[in-house]
Design a protein around this motif. Structure first.
Motif, PDB file in Angstrom:
ATOM      1  N   TYR A  93     -10.922 -14.763  17.915  1.00  0.00           N
ATOM      2  CA  TYR A  93     -11.057 -14.023  19.186  1.00  0.00           C
ATOM      3  C   TYR A  93      -9.857 -14.391  20.038  1.00  0.00           C
ATOM      4  O   TYR A  93      -9.605 -15.576  20.289  1.00  0.00           O
ATOM      5  N   LYS A  94      -9.099 -13.388  20.471  1.00  0.00           N
ATOM      6  CA  LYS A  94      -7.889 -13.677  21.257  1.00  0.00           C
ATOM      7  C   LYS A  94      -7.819 -12.769  22.477  1.00  0.00           C
ATOM      8  O   LYS A  94      -8.113 -11.580  22.380  1.00  0.00           O
ATOM      9  N   VAL A  95      -7.385 -13.349  23.595  1.00  0.00           N
ATOM     10  CA  VAL A  95      -7.051 -12.540  24.774  1.00  0.00           C
ATOM     11  C   VAL A  95      -5.533 -12.660  24.919  1.00  0.00           C
ATOM     12  O   VAL A  95      -5.015 -13.671  25.396  1.00  0.00           O
ATOM     13  N   TRP A 108       6.598  -8.300  12.753  1.00  0.00           N
ATOM     14  CA  TRP A 108       5.871  -7.417  11.824  1.00  0.00           C
ATOM     15  C   TRP A 108       5.026  -8.253  10.857  1.00  0.00           C
ATOM     16  O   TRP A 108       5.540  -9.153  10.190  1.00  0.00           O
ATOM     17  N   HIS A 109       3.748  -7.913  10.788  1.00  0.00           N
ATOM     18  CA  HIS A 109       2.851  -8.684   9.911  1.00  0.00           C
ATOM     19  C   HIS A 109       1.606  -7.876   9.569  1.00  0.00           C
ATOM     20  O   HIS A 109       1.364  -6.798  10.155  1.00  0.00           O
ATOM     21  N   GLN A 110       0.827  -8.436   8.654  1.00  0.00           N
ATOM     22  CA  GLN A 110      -0.514  -7.927   8.353  1.00  0.00           C
ATOM     23  C   GLN A 110      -1.479  -9.064   8.674  1.00  0.00           C
ATOM     24  O   GLN A 110      -1.261 -10.205   8.233  1.00  0.00           O
ATOM     25  N   ASP A 111      -2.551  -8.794   9.360  1.00  0.00           N
ATOM     26  CA  ASP A 111      -3.466  -9.888   9.729  1.00  0.00           C
ATOM     27  C   ASP A 111      -4.100 -10.533   8.505  1.00  0.00           C
ATOM     28  O   ASP A 111      -4.243 -11.751   8.440  1.00  0.00           O
ATOM     29  N   PHE A 112      -4.456  -9.694   7.521  1.00  0.00           N
ATOM     30  CA  PHE A 112      -5.103 -10.284   6.348  1.00  0.00           C
ATOM     31  C   PHE A 112      -4.146 -11.236   5.622  1.00  0.00           C
ATOM     32  O   PHE A 112      -4.594 -12.218   5.013  1.00  0.00           O
ATOM     33  N   MET A 127     -11.504  -6.965  10.065  1.00  0.00           N
ATOM     34  CA  MET A 127     -10.572  -6.113  10.819  1.00  0.00           C
ATOM     35  C   MET A 127     -10.587  -6.450  12.300  1.00  0.00           C
ATOM     36  O   MET A 127     -11.495  -7.128  12.785  1.00  0.00           O
ATOM     37  N   ASN A 128      -9.568  -5.963  12.984  1.00  0.00           N
ATOM     38  CA  ASN A 128      -9.473  -6.146  14.433  1.00  0.00           C
ATOM     39  C   ASN A 128     -10.011  -4.933  15.158  1.00  0.00           C
ATOM     40  O   ASN A 128      -9.764  -3.792  14.754  1.00  0.00           O
ATOM     41  N   ILE A 129     -10.689  -5.206  16.254  1.00  0.00           N
ATOM     42  CA  ILE A 129     -10.985  -4.134  17.208  1.00  0.00           C
ATOM     43  C   ILE A 129     -10.572  -4.683  18.568  1.00  0.00           C
ATOM     44  O   ILE A 129     -10.907  -5.819  18.920  1.00  0.00           O
ATOM     45  N   PRO A 142       3.740  -2.294  23.813  1.00  0.00           N
ATOM     46  CA  PRO A 142       2.542  -1.794  23.119  1.00  0.00           C
ATOM     47  C   PRO A 142       2.499  -2.270  21.670  1.00  0.00           C
ATOM     48  O   PRO A 142       3.520  -2.679  21.113  1.00  0.00           O
ATOM     49  N   LEU A 143       1.318  -2.193  21.070  1.00  0.00           N
ATOM     50  CA  LEU A 143       1.198  -2.424  19.632  1.00  0.00           C
ATOM     51  C   LEU A 143       1.950  -1.322  18.892  1.00  0.00           C
ATOM     52  O   LEU A 143       1.881  -0.151  19.307  1.00  0.00           O
ATOM     53  N   LEU A 144       2.635  -1.677  17.832  1.00  0.00           N
ATOM     54  CA  LEU A 144       3.321  -0.701  16.974  1.00  0.00           C
ATOM     55  C   LEU A 144       2.671  -0.746  15.595  1.00  0.00           C
ATOM     56  O   LEU A 144       2.560  -1.830  15.002  1.00  0.00           O
ATOM     57  N   ALA A 205       3.165  -4.806  14.805  1.00  0.00           N
ATOM     58  CA  ALA A 205       4.018  -5.729  15.560  1.00  0.00           C
ATOM     59  C   ALA A 205       3.900  -5.345  17.023  1.00  0.00           C
ATOM     60  O   ALA A 205       3.213  -4.365  17.363  1.00  0.00           O
ATOM     61  N   SER A 206       4.567  -6.097  17.902  1.00  0.00           N
ATOM     62  CA  SER A 206       4.742  -5.612  19.276  1.00  0.00           C
ATOM     63  C   SER A 206       6.007  -6.237  19.844  1.00  0.00           C
ATOM     64  O   SER A 206       6.333  -7.391  19.570  1.00  0.00           O
ATOM     65  N   PRO A 207       6.763  -5.430  20.637  1.00  0.00           N
ATOM     66  CA  PRO A 207       8.029  -5.916  21.199  1.00  0.00           C
ATOM     67  C   PRO A 207       7.786  -6.781  22.438  1.00  0.00           C
ATOM     68  O   PRO A 207       6.692  -6.752  23.010  1.00  0.00           O
ATOM     69  N   GLY A 214       2.004  -6.340  33.386  1.00  0.00           N
ATOM     70  CA  GLY A 214       1.316  -7.092  32.327  1.00  0.00           C
ATOM     71  C   GLY A 214       0.673  -6.148  31.321  1.00  0.00           C
ATOM     72  O   GLY A 214       0.485  -4.950  31.592  1.00  0.00           O
ATOM     73  N   ARG A 215       0.358  -6.690  30.143  1.00  0.00           N
ATOM     74  CA  ARG A 215      -0.277  -5.875  29.086  1.00  0.00           C
ATOM     75  C   ARG A 215      -1.299  -6.740  28.361  1.00  0.00           C
ATOM     76  O   ARG A 215      -1.035  -7.240  27.276  1.00  0.00           O
ATOM     77  N   THR A 216      -2.473  -6.892  28.972  1.00  0.00           N
ATOM     78  CA  THR A 216      -3.493  -7.762  28.387  1.00  0.00           C
ATOM     79  C   THR A 216      -4.362  -6.961  27.418  1.00  0.00           C
ATOM     80  O   THR A 216      -4.847  -5.880  27.769  1.00  0.00           O
TER      81      THR A 216
HETATM   82  O1  LIG Z   1      -1.060  -8.466  21.144  1.00  0.00           O
HETATM   83  C1  LIG Z   1      -0.062  -8.153  20.488  1.00  0.00           C
HETATM   84  O2  LIG Z   1       0.907  -7.650  20.989  1.00  0.00           O
HETATM   85  C2  LIG Z   1      -0.030  -8.324  19.000  1.00  0.00           C
HETATM   86  C3  LIG Z   1      -1.163  -9.085  18.440  1.00  0.00           C
HETATM   87  C4  LIG Z   1      -1.201  -9.097  16.967  1.00  0.00           C
HETATM   88  O3  LIG Z   1      -0.419  -8.498  16.306  1.00  0.00           O
HETATM   89  C5  LIG Z   1      -2.227  -9.827  16.286  1.00  0.00           C
HETATM   90  O4  LIG Z   1      -3.038 -10.471  16.950  1.00  0.00           O
HETATM   91  O5  LIG Z   1      -2.276  -9.786  15.054  1.00  0.00           O
END
Ligand SMILES: O=C(O)CCC(=O)C(=O)O
Length: 267
Positions: A93-95, A108-112, A127-129, A142-144, A205-207, A214-216
């Motif tokens: 769980y992440k904020v 650039w990554h894959q969470d799994f 998966m992420n929601i 933003p998320l890419l 990914a995200s830049p 902010g972008r929470t």
């Molecule tokens: O919040 C973001 O910009 C990216 C987060 C992300 O890629 C992740 O948690 O796997």
């Protein structure tokens, strides 16, 4: 909240779905205020960028009432249970803050890729929601996503322990180039309260955020209970060991808290 057959098919094909206005502005504002409080805490779960601003707050559902309720919210849990076709537990769980001016890159990554290599999660049955707590725009990091990249399975990756304060298994540039030439890159943007769900093998990914806004975003990483992690190498607050199936709360669980906060402000 049930996904339609068309949404299920699109998720399978593209690897992600975006729902604008899934939460109201009252619900998003409550969570944004709580995020500011959480980032102010001196806790090991709050990871900081090199500048000192918060990058992410792990496991906020374990020490904050609003985030605890969000972690059991039916608008987030039900669609994931529907897709995975099994009860789910909270793997992570992440904020994520992506703070104005100082929010840094997510490579650039894959969470799994990370969950499998670091935590021995057996299959990509997780998966992420994610819920936007700020308006997400093209300008504030933003998320890419690379649509359809999840169809390529789990790709070779290297362990990046240098670029940011959070170690991640990241993809080589030539792999990303090939995938992006084939699938393009999409950035779901929209108002606070929007929700995005994505396949755990979707390349993303995200830049950095060099804007003054902010972008929470809050991420629930939900895993099918039978697919729980086998290795307890990372800290418990990063890769949870509690595999109890999540019981969704009532749909108005956040609005009840909004009402309680308004009452206590008025008295
Ligand atoms: O919040 C973001 O910009 C990216 C987060 C992300 O890629 C992740 O948690 O796997």
């Amino acid at each position: 909240m049930k996904l339609s057959q068309e949404q299920m098919a699109r998720f399978d094909q593209e690897g992600f779905l975006f729902f604008p206005d899934w939460f109201s502005s009252d619900e998003a504002n409550l969570l944004l205020e709580e995020a500011a409080l959480v980032y102010g805490l001196d806790r090991k779960e709050v990871v900081r960028e090199t500048s000192g601003v918060a990058r992410t707050a792990f496991a906020a559902h374990t020490y904050n009432e609003a985030f605890s309720r969000l972690g059991c919210h039916p608008r987030l849990i039900d669609p994931v249970v529907q897709i995975l076709d099994e009860a789910v537990y909270m793997h992570q769980y992440k904020v994520n803050a992506k703070a104005a001016f100082d929010g840094e890159v997510w490579q650039w990554h894959q969470d799994f890729g990370t969950w499998h290599r670091d935590d021995e999660m057996p299959e990509p049955r997780a998966m992420n929601i994610a819920v936007f707590l700020d308006d997400v725009t093209p300008a504030n990091g933003p998320l890419l996503f690379i649509p359809r990249s999840h169809k390529r399975g789990t790709l070779p990756a290297g362990h990046d322990i240098q670029t940011t304060s959070y170690p991640l298994w990241t993809l080589d540039r030539d792999v990303v180039s090939e995938l992006a030439c084939a699938g393009g890159i999409e950035a779901p943007v929209g108002k606070a309260g929007g929700v995005v769900m994505f396949n755990s093998n979707l390349v993303h990914a995200s830049p950095p955020n060099i804007s003054p806004f902010g972008r929470t975003i809050v991420y629930l990483s939900l895993c099918a209970v039978s697919n729980h992690i086998r290795r307890y190498h990372r800290a418990e607050y990063i890769a949870h060991r509690d595999f109890t199936p999540i019981e969704p709360l009532a749909d108005d669980c956040l609005m009840q808290l909004v009402a309680e906060r308004q009452l206590s402000k008025a008295s």
